[in-house]
Design a protein around this motif. Sequence first.
Motif, mmCIF file in Angstrom:
data_model
loop_
_atom_site.group_PDB
_atom_site.id
_atom_site.type_symbol
_atom_site.label_atom_id
_atom_site.label_comp_id
_atom_site.label_asym_id
_atom_site.label_seq_id
_atom_site.Cartn_x
_atom_site.Cartn_y
_atom_site.Cartn_z
ATOM 1 N N GLU A 67 40.880 -6.611 64.458
ATOM 2 C CA GLU A 67 41.763 -6.735 63.295
ATOM 3 C C GLU A 67 42.395 -5.373 62.985
ATOM 4 N N LYS A 118 44.894 -8.633 65.976
ATOM 5 C CA LYS A 118 45.550 -9.283 64.843
ATOM 6 C C LYS A 118 46.185 -8.231 63.949
ATOM 7 N N THR A 175 48.614 -12.197 60.346
ATOM 8 C CA THR A 175 48.530 -12.912 59.073
ATOM 9 C C THR A 175 49.877 -12.834 58.374
ATOM 10 N N HIS A 233 47.824 -19.070 64.130
ATOM 11 C CA HIS A 233 48.202 -18.539 62.823
ATOM 12 C C HIS A 233 46.934 -18.272 62.028
ATOM 13 N N LYS A 234 46.872 -17.106 61.410
ATOM 14 C CA LYS A 234 45.684 -16.696 60.656
ATOM 15 C C LYS A 234 45.960 -16.848 59.158
ATOM 16 N N SER A 237 44.248 -15.756 55.744
ATOM 17 C CA SER A 237 43.216 -14.851 55.247
ATOM 18 C C SER A 237 42.495 -15.477 54.050
ATOM 19 N N ILE A 246 43.294 -20.211 62.211
ATOM 20 C CA ILE A 246 42.032 -19.517 61.952
ATOM 21 C C ILE A 246 42.030 -19.180 60.464
ATOM 22 N N SER A 251 39.997 -17.818 57.075
ATOM 23 C CA SER A 251 38.877 -17.101 56.467
ATOM 24 C C SER A 251 38.531 -17.726 55.114
ATOM 25 N N SER A 284 34.110 -13.239 59.962
ATOM 26 C CA SER A 284 34.985 -12.097 59.717
ATOM 27 C C SER A 284 34.147 -11.042 59.021
ATOM 28 N N GLU A 343 35.754 -11.534 64.038
ATOM 29 C CA GLU A 343 36.896 -10.698 63.659
ATOM 30 C C GLU A 343 36.341 -9.425 63.019
#
Length: 341
Positions: free
Chosen positions: A24, A52, A99, A117-118, A120, A141, A143, A202, A223
């Motif tokens: 990250e 990322k 992100t 696509h992340k 957060s 993904i 979080s 993460s 992550e």
Amino acid sequence: MFNKTFKLGNRIIGDENPTFIIAEIGINHEGNPTKCMEMIESAARAGADSIKLQTLPANENYLPGTESNDIFSKGWIDIETTAKAFELARELGVEPMTTCGDLITLFKVDKLKPVAHKISSGLITHEPLIDEASKLGKPLIVSTGMTKINSAKKAAKIILENKNYDACFLKCTSLYPAPLKDLNLKGILELKKILKAPIGFSDHSIGIDASYLSVAMGANIIEKHYSYDTSRKGFDHQISVNEKGLSELVQNIRKAEIILGNNTMEISEAQSYMSKCNLRKIVARKEIKKGEFLNLDNVGFMRTLPSVEGLSPAYWRKIKGYATKRNFSKYEIITESDLKK
């Protein structure tokens, strides 16, 4: 229901597959395109599967006057630079993603073909973003570090309603740094039960212990924040690892995977040979005459040469009290064909 496994590039995400490791970078490049490219190169050298970034235009995501607006104004790299970063990552065999916090940027980034696509932790209640991102045909993904489980459930519901079945949710503790006592890695197991999807971790703690220990809890993706200099102030440098730390983390995760093995109870060839060397066999512990009955006085259970075939002590209850068909000398192996009821 989410797929138990899915692909990120040529890597498979899910149980019984190698852990997918994301470096990250975020905005630890501090808005310096050259530094960003150097960090991608070093993350690839360290063995990361993915890098990322954070593509969050300050004035589209944070009100002026907020600390976040100030930080992301300084840490911004534009879409053109992001495209070059993605291209470099792919050349190095590393999957790129970023992100996005607003819809305009999401659609621009999607054209760069990120591997996923992340979403957060701070965006998990941004349902319009999740809705649109899940329609783009790429894995998500997500979080889960800032809200209770209901927010993750709602995000999962939106993703599934859009017929996107490829998603991984990351157990996360959104404190910077996150104290070890608050990490709750066992929550990974609970998330797997509740969301019925691949689950990752993460890591916002100091060091790498939590990341590789999470593999034992079933984390499918790790992550970890990444920095070129963890002594620098600001951004996310001080909760990050540098190239050396990332390399050590990758090695520890791969070692953990070897140690964990799989969920079968088969033994290896080496173990099978050791069993021949070490497991006991039934022998005469003294001379036994033909016609004598076997008992614990005249029978012993001893280790023999590996090449010697004989009865396991597990047979004792079956042959106890049997009569011998012939004489046995001391230490001679007893076989079932030498006995009669």
